[in-house]
Design a protein around this motif. Structure first.
Motif, mmCIF file in Angstrom:
data_model
loop_
_atom_site.group_PDB
_atom_site.id
_atom_site.type_symbol
_atom_site.label_atom_id
_atom_site.label_comp_id
_atom_site.label_asym_id
_atom_site.label_seq_id
_atom_site.Cartn_x
_atom_site.Cartn_y
_atom_site.Cartn_z
ATOM 1 N N PHE A 208 -26.229 16.691 12.147
ATOM 2 C CA PHE A 208 -25.545 17.091 13.376
ATOM 3 C C PHE A 208 -25.872 16.098 14.497
ATOM 4 C CE2 PHE A 208 -26.263 21.022 10.978
ATOM 5 C CZ PHE A 208 -24.965 21.481 10.868
ATOM 6 N N ASN A 209 -25.490 14.838 14.252
ATOM 7 C CA ASN A 209 -25.773 13.786 15.226
ATOM 8 C C ASN A 209 -24.632 13.658 16.227
ATOM 9 O OD1 ASN A 209 -23.983 12.877 13.323
ATOM 10 N ND2 ASN A 209 -24.809 10.801 13.222
ATOM 11 N N PHE A 210 -24.244 14.788 16.789
ATOM 12 C CA PHE A 210 -23.164 14.813 17.763
ATOM 13 C C PHE A 210 -23.758 15.074 19.149
ATOM 14 C CE2 PHE A 210 -21.859 17.138 13.860
ATOM 15 C CZ PHE A 210 -21.123 16.123 13.276
ATOM 16 N N ARG A 214 -20.861 19.110 22.408
ATOM 17 C CA ARG A 214 -19.898 19.475 21.363
ATOM 18 C C ARG A 214 -20.382 20.694 20.578
ATOM 19 N NH1 ARG A 214 -17.293 13.809 19.107
ATOM 20 N NH2 ARG A 214 -17.266 12.751 21.121
ATOM 21 N N LEU A 276 -13.829 17.715 16.997
ATOM 22 C CA LEU A 276 -15.010 17.288 17.731
ATOM 23 C C LEU A 276 -16.081 16.614 16.880
ATOM 24 C CD1 LEU A 276 -15.531 20.406 20.066
ATOM 25 C CD2 LEU A 276 -14.400 18.252 20.610
ATOM 26 N N PHE A 277 -16.222 17.044 15.623
ATOM 27 C CA PHE A 277 -17.325 16.551 14.815
ATOM 28 C C PHE A 277 -16.872 15.331 14.023
ATOM 29 C CE2 PHE A 277 -19.637 20.910 14.477
ATOM 30 C CZ PHE A 277 -19.696 20.945 15.857
ATOM 31 N N LYS A 278 -16.765 14.221 14.667
ATOM 32 C CA LYS A 278 -16.316 12.974 14.012
ATOM 33 C C LYS A 278 -17.345 11.895 14.210
ATOM 34 C CE LYS A 278 -11.377 13.946 14.605
ATOM 35 N NZ LYS A 278 -10.097 13.468 15.163
#
Length: 278
Positions: A208-210, A214, A276-278
């Motif tokens: 989860f390196n966002f 987000r 969002l999670f890209k």
């Protein structure tokens, strides 16, 4: 046993069991999907039974067949790497089948609009929307994403119940669909959901390196959607004049009572993950 104790016991047993199934990757998380199919199947029969109290609908087995087809199609699309876009086509065909049956077989038409509308609602609610639970399992790092989704939804429900019981008595009665639910409970549910989601993601920084915003936005929107899911199911029950959809789970009620937040939360979480999670 008091309802509170039943609810706590169900949570203590149910959540670990569900999370354990999530981490069984055999055949694209088949065990978890079968569990979801079981609840969706029972929920479909519950919804049909409820609806028949007030409305004329198509035969229950026909409605269930369409719910099952949507679930099976979604799972097969995962196996054969087929675009989920075709699920929308299947849903459109289902609507056409309902229209055709009513147009070709009905002898009177005073209940036709309700018959088609309510039957279609059951298919969309119990069939189409639940496919998003399956779709989440196709996201990168699918096991952890599934766990994050269930944390958002279940901690929202549990936190809302906890804060509502302790602090929410003076803020109840704002929502006619569920007068016992409180504003404080909803706020506590959202805060608890986001907080637990953030804590969980901190344990997996490589996954989860966002940006934190987000995660917070996804948790907030998923929690709000799960609250709406709880309320809209209360709307369905009040419209059909029933208290609980069934008695499947002690302290919870029927299958619909267990799935309500997941059903509405899943498409919102999936959309956030895609965008969002890209």
């Amino acid at each position: 046993m008091k309802e509170t104790h039943k609810r706590l016991l169900t949570f203590i047993i149910g959540l670990p069991t569900l999370l354990a199934l999530v981490f069984i990757p055999f055949f694209h998380h088949l065990a978890m999907h079968l569990l979801m199919l079981f609840f969706a199947s029972v929920g479909t029969f519950e919804f049909c039974k409820m609806a028949k109290n007030k409305f004329i609908i198509f035969p229950t087995l026909l409605i269930y067949s369409f719910v099952f087809i949507l679930w099976l199609s979604c799972f097969l699309f995962i196996i054969f790497n087929i675009s989920f876009e075709y699920i929308n086509w299947i849903l459109a065909v289902i609507f056409v089948v309902f229209f055709s049956i009513e147009s070709l077989t009905a002898k009177s038409f005073e209940n036709s609009l309700t018959k088609i509308g309510v039957s279609s609602l059951i298919v969309v609610y119990m069939g189409y929307l639940t496919t998003f639970l399956t779709r989440i399992s196709t996201l990168p790092n699918e096991s952890l994403m599934l766990v994050l989704f269930f944390i958002f939804v279940m901690m929202c429900d549990s936190s809302a119940w906890f804060f509502g019981i302790l602090f929410g008595k003076k803020t109840r009665g704002f929502f006619a669909a569920s007068p016992n639910k409180s504003i404080i409970g909803f706020i506590g549910g959202i805060v608890g959901s986001v907080a637990c989601g953030l804590i969980f993601t901190l344990f997996f920084p490589d996954v989860f390196n966002f940006a934190i915003w987000r995660i917070i936005l996804t948790g907030f929107l998923t929690a709000v959607a799960s609250i709406i899911g709880d309320l809209v199911e209360s709307v369905f029950k009040r419209c059909c004049e029933v208290k609980d959809s069934g008695k499947l789970i002690p302290g919870r009620g029927g299958s619909m009572d267990c799935l309500d937040s997941l059903i509405i939360g899943a498409p919102v979480f999936y959309a956030c993950a895609i965008l969002l999670f890209k």
